[in-house]
Scaffold this motif. Structure first.
Motif: not given
Length: 261
Positions: A24-26, A53-58, A120-121
């Protein structure tokens, strides 16, 4: 997803292909990089697909899932991606999860796993809806209906357009955090979806829900109205959970969230 059980809360999850997993992430990274013509996932912040912040959590979720997958491969000696019960115990130990009162090390490990999968989902769903909308807007401008614009209506201060409800400004929830409950109640009552950008706002601003909001009479009345909704309270409560608003408003629910075992 269908093949893997179509839930990110499968008790023996697939780290690679399961819902909320590495695939999912990729996939999100690949789609984002293709659309915006960037070479690295970090550059998606510059083109406004992610906030910092979203990028860091991903990235945190990716590092955690990759670590789990590497442990799985080393322990089994093959390309194994299913996190079975016996593997969960061994990996929790290898990743130094300690026991806490009332919670074993493997429970703590799996709760963190499911929290990352949830992150992620839910964000993948929001981003894909956001990208969908961009493409729809683009095709509407160039297609047969170019120049034709459906008029947005207003419901209790919110913008409603194309079956979606949206916050009218970026500081909407900061001005009155009770609105974080109100928007979900209106969505259920009026049978509306939440606009993807508003889902992101609610996710970002969920931390505004404090003791004062939890004891606010209006907030509690709205929450009860949502629980007793006649249309589809289950789906709307799921959205509320995706954004973190549910767990902040009902702290006891927040504590057991993602604790599938």
């Amino acid at each position: 997803h269908k093949r893997m059980g179509d839930s990110r809360y499968v008790v023996e999850p697939n780290v690679k292909d399961g819902k909320g997993g590495l695939r999912d992430l990729h996939t999100l990274y690949w789609i984002g990089k293709f659309i915006h013509r960037v070479r690295a996932a970090a550059e998606l912040v510059d083109v406004d697909l992610f906030t910092q912040a979203e990028y860091r959590s991903f990235r945190r979720a990716e590092n955690f899932l990759l670590a789990v997958r590497c442990h799985l491969h080393v322990l089994t000696g093959r390309a194994e991606d299913r996190l079975t019960f016996d593997m969960q115990r061994q990996i929790a130990e290898r990743m130094n999860f300690a026991e806490r009162p009332g919670k074993s090390s493997v429970e703590r490990f799996m709760q963190l796993y499911f929290l990352h999968a949830k992150r992620v989902g839910s964000l993948t769903g929001v981003f894909l809806a956001h990208i969908d909308e961009q493409f729809e807007a683009k095709s509407a401008r160039s297609g047969f209906f170019a120049g034709w614009k459906q008029k947005a209506r207003t419901v209790k201060g919110y913008r409603v357009f194309g079956g979606k409800i949206a916050a009218p400004s970026d500081d909407w929830f900061r001005k009155d955090p009770v609105r974080l409950i109100e928007i979900f109640q209106i969505a259920e009552e009026q049978e509306l979806e939440l606009h993807p950008e508003t889902m992101r706002q609610a996710d970002r601003d969920s931390g505004l829900i404090d003791k004062a909001v939890r004891h606010d009479e209006r907030a509690n009345a709205l929450f009860l109205d949502l629980l007793c909704g006649r249309n589809d309270p289950e789906t709307v409560l799921r959205w509320m959970n995706e954004t973190g608003v549910f767990g902040k408003f009902v702290p006891d629910f927040g504590k057991v969230n993602a604790q599938m075992q």
